[in-house]
Each structure stands twice: as structure tokens, then as C-alpha cells.
Design an enzyme around this catalytic site. Sequence first.
Site, PDB file in Angstrom:
ATOM      1  N   LYS A 199       1.270   4.141  -2.834  1.00 50.39           N
ATOM      2  CA  LYS A 199       0.894   5.619  -2.498  1.00 50.39           C
ATOM      3  C   LYS A 199       1.906   6.515  -2.558  1.00 50.39           C
ATOM      4  CE  LYS A 199      -3.540   4.896  -1.496  1.00 50.39           C
ATOM      5  NZ  LYS A 199      -4.620   5.444  -2.178  1.00 50.39           N
ATOM      6  N   TYR A 223       0.882  -1.375   0.006  1.00 50.90           N
ATOM      7  CA  TYR A 223       0.097   0.095   0.007  1.00 50.90           C
ATOM      8  C   TYR A 223       0.952   1.175  -0.174  1.00 50.90           C
ATOM      9  CZ  TYR A 223      -3.844   3.203   1.742  1.00 50.90           C
ATOM     10  OH  TYR A 223      -4.486   4.266   1.688  1.00 50.90           O
TER      11      TYR A 223
HETATM   12  P1  NAD Z   1     -13.214   2.650   0.833  1.00 53.90           P
HETATM   13  O1  NAD Z   1     -12.693   1.231   0.787  1.00 53.90           O
HETATM   14  O2  NAD Z   1     -14.481   2.945   1.788  1.00 53.90           O
HETATM   15  O3  NAD Z   1     -13.476   3.281  -0.633  1.00 53.90           O
HETATM   16  C1  NAD Z   1     -12.553   2.882  -1.720  1.00 53.90           C
HETATM   17  C2  NAD Z   1     -13.396   2.653  -2.851  1.00 53.90           C
HETATM   18  O4  NAD Z   1     -12.692   2.309  -4.064  1.00 53.90           O
HETATM   19  C3  NAD Z   1     -14.696   2.075  -2.904  1.00 53.90           C
HETATM   20  O5  NAD Z   1     -15.884   2.508  -3.162  1.00 53.90           O
HETATM   21  C4  NAD Z   1     -14.200   0.592  -3.833  1.00 53.90           C
HETATM   22  O6  NAD Z   1     -15.341   0.013  -4.501  1.00 53.90           O
HETATM   23  C5  NAD Z   1     -13.439   1.619  -4.811  1.00 53.90           C
HETATM   24  N1  NAD Z   1     -12.712   0.643  -5.631  1.00 53.90           N
HETATM   25  C6  NAD Z   1     -11.742  -0.319  -5.000  1.00 53.90           C
HETATM   26  N2  NAD Z   1     -11.491  -1.052  -5.931  1.00 53.90           N
HETATM   27  C7  NAD Z   1     -11.834  -0.439  -7.376  1.00 53.90           C
HETATM   28  C8  NAD Z   1     -11.592  -0.306  -8.827  1.00 53.90           C
HETATM   29  N3  NAD Z   1     -10.845  -1.492  -9.106  1.00 53.90           N
HETATM   30  N4  NAD Z   1     -12.007   0.206  -9.437  1.00 53.90           N
HETATM   31  C9  NAD Z   1     -12.980   1.156  -9.090  1.00 53.90           C
HETATM   32  N5  NAD Z   1     -13.155   1.478  -7.886  1.00 53.90           N
HETATM   33  C10 NAD Z   1     -12.616   0.522  -6.857  1.00 53.90           C
HETATM   34  O7  NAD Z   1     -11.917   3.557   1.333  1.00 53.90           O
HETATM   35  P2  NAD Z   1     -11.788   5.022   1.773  1.00 53.90           P
HETATM   36  O8  NAD Z   1     -11.177   5.180   3.104  1.00 53.90           O
HETATM   37  O9  NAD Z   1     -12.867   5.793   1.305  1.00 53.90           O
HETATM   38  O10 NAD Z   1     -10.564   5.470   0.732  1.00 53.90           O
HETATM   39  C11 NAD Z   1     -10.703   6.157  -0.385  1.00 53.90           C
HETATM   40  C12 NAD Z   1      -9.349   6.585  -0.731  1.00 53.90           C
HETATM   41  O11 NAD Z   1      -8.472   7.166   0.098  1.00 53.90           O
HETATM   42  C13 NAD Z   1      -8.257   5.159  -1.175  1.00 53.90           C
HETATM   43  O12 NAD Z   1      -7.423   5.587  -2.300  1.00 53.90           O
HETATM   44  C14 NAD Z   1      -7.473   5.246   0.265  1.00 53.90           C
HETATM   45  O13 NAD Z   1      -6.245   4.475  -0.201  1.00 53.90           O
HETATM   46  C15 NAD Z   1      -7.415   6.565   0.610  1.00 53.90           C
HETATM   47  N6  NAD Z   1      -7.027   6.813   1.839  1.00 53.90           N
HETATM   48  C16 NAD Z   1      -7.881   6.446   2.915  1.00 53.90           C
HETATM   49  C17 NAD Z   1      -7.455   6.591   4.080  1.00 53.90           C
HETATM   50  C18 NAD Z   1      -8.400   6.473   5.385  1.00 53.90           C
HETATM   51  O14 NAD Z   1      -7.888   6.571   6.581  1.00 53.90           O
HETATM   52  N7  NAD Z   1      -9.640   5.986   5.163  1.00 53.90           N
HETATM   53  C19 NAD Z   1      -6.124   7.235   4.464  1.00 53.90           C
HETATM   54  C20 NAD Z   1      -5.382   7.633   3.549  1.00 53.90           C
HETATM   55  C21 NAD Z   1      -5.842   7.422   2.161  1.00 53.90           C
END
Ligand code: NAD
Length: 248
Positions: A160, A156
Site C-alpha cells: 500500500k 500489505y
Molecule cells: P474485499 O475483500 O471485500 O474486496 C476486495 C476485492 O478485490 C474482492 O472483490 C476480490 O475478489 C478482489 N480481488 C482480489 N484479488 C483480485 C485479483 N487478483 N484480481 C481482481 N480482483 C481481485 O475488501 P474491501 O475491504 O472492499 O477492500 C477493497 C480495497 O480497499 C482493497 O484494496 C483493500 O486493501 C482496501 N482497503 C480496505 C480497508 C478496509 O478496512 N476494508 C481499509 C483500507 C484499504
Amino acid sequence: MLALEGKVALVTGGSRGIGRAVALELARRGAEVAVNYAHHAEAAQQVVAEIEALGRRAVALPADVGDAEQAAALVAAVLDACGRLDILVNNAGIVRDNLLLRMQESDWDAVLRVNLKGAFNTSKAAVRPMMRQHFGRIINISSVSGLMGQVGQANYAASKAGLIGLTKSMARELAARHITVNVVAPGFIMTDMTAALDESLRERLREFIPLGRFGTAEDVAGAVAFLASEEAAYITGVVLPVDGGLSM
Ligand code: NAD
């Protein structure tokens, strides 16, 4: 007139969590929004309904962004439905956490495929119409893991951190075309992705956050909407942490 009126945005993985909040915030600021989803059609339709309730147009479009053909078809579908594409938010992401010694090759490949190659695929397809428009905003959702590393997240964190290199290269290539490319790097945000953490771990993590709380999806959405706006016209190639001070 609202700041993003007349603009069309595509948010990948927009059916829940941060993507959903970003889609809604861009719509609140006037944009028409294409909500991409991989699996959850109903949830994506729900986001579309919420955007329509704000008086904006929206469309839900399925695609696995890790697949180059599907990503290209997704961008083509946005152009078909909305006539243009101004703002691309590469938000789709997955985790497959494990310690390096136990990490399967398939877990490495799956995470790099969605998180890094997915952004490459959609950006490559989106750049041509943006060049024709002489306008574009690409915002890649990275993570503090990509800045600091994280135990159990070699795949991951690499994906990133890779997004940051991709962003800076694209920012240099596309600046002359009035397309800006930036990164938002969230810290610990309360979504389904972090819901799996147990309460005692969450409590310990909170101690490392100067602002003393986990972030909300809306905290991230505000930063994304700013980078999509006219006020951010002179900002490109930056990494904006939205992490309560965690990574400073
Ligand atoms: P989440 O799991 O709720 O949402 C991720 C979304 O991506 C989901 O809707 C999923 O269906 C979609 N997805 C996954 N694989 C896919 C694909 N192959 N094609 C299209 N869509 C796809 O997670 P989140 O927390 O809302 O995360 C959103 C973004 O933010 C991600 O990139 C995550 O890495 C990043 N992020 C999240 C956090 C956190 O603490 N939640 C922290 C840093 C970064």
C-alpha cells in the site's frame, strides 16, 4: 446533466465491499461502469443489475489483475464494450496477515502481486487510451497501513505504501496529458476484509479513531467519485485519507 455523464469507469475487484460501493456511486453520478471481478461472477452480475436499475450501462468482466496479460485483456475488453476508458479505480486487494517472523515468502509475493503489481498492470494498459483522449482519472486504493504501518501487515503495508510511490510517479509522468493520478487511503472500513476481526479488537481499534466509528464503503466511494470528477481537475499526486482522523 450528471457530473460523470458520458464517462466510462473501470473498477477492479468491483463485485463487493468498497469496489462495489465505488461502482454504484460512479454510476449514480452518471458513469457507465465496467465491474471487474476475480472469482465472484454472480456478485459482479448483481452489481451490474443494480447499476442498470439506475439507468446506466454496465458490464461485468473477469480478470486476475496480478497477471499482466489478463489486465491488458481486461482494459481491451472495456474499450471493446464501452468505446473508451476515462476513470480507472485500482481497488482489487488482498491480505495475508502474519508477523514478519512467521510470514511466508508466498504470502509476501501474493499480496505484492495483486495490490501493487495489479495497479501497475491495469494502469499501464489504461494509459494509452487515456492519452489519446487527453483525459484520464486514475484512483488507487491504498490504506492507512501504507501510511502508518501495522503489526502483522509487513506485506500489505509495503504494497500500500508502494502504491503511493507508483501514484506520485505516474502523476508526474501523465500530468501533461491531462491524466490525474491520486490515492485514497481508507482507514478501518466495514467490509468482508475487516469482518474477520473479533469484536473486542474492533472495540479497541475504535478508540483510536477520532470520529469514533468504523467507516463505510460509501464513505470511501464518495471520496473516489470526487477525485474522478471535473471539480478535482487540479488535484494530482495526492493521498487522501478516508479514515475518521486515524492517521493524522
Ligand atoms: P474485499 O475483500 O471485500 O474486496 C476486495 C476485492 O478485490 C474482492 O472483490 C476480490 O475478489 C478482489 N480481488 C482480489 N484479488 C483480485 C485479483 N487478483 N484480481 C481482481 N480482483 C481481485 O475488501 P474491501 O475491504 O472492499 O477492500 C477493497 C480495497 O480497499 C482493497 O484494496 C483493500 O486493501 C482496501 N482497503 C480496505 C480497508 C478496509 O478496512 N476494508 C481499509 C483500507 C484499504
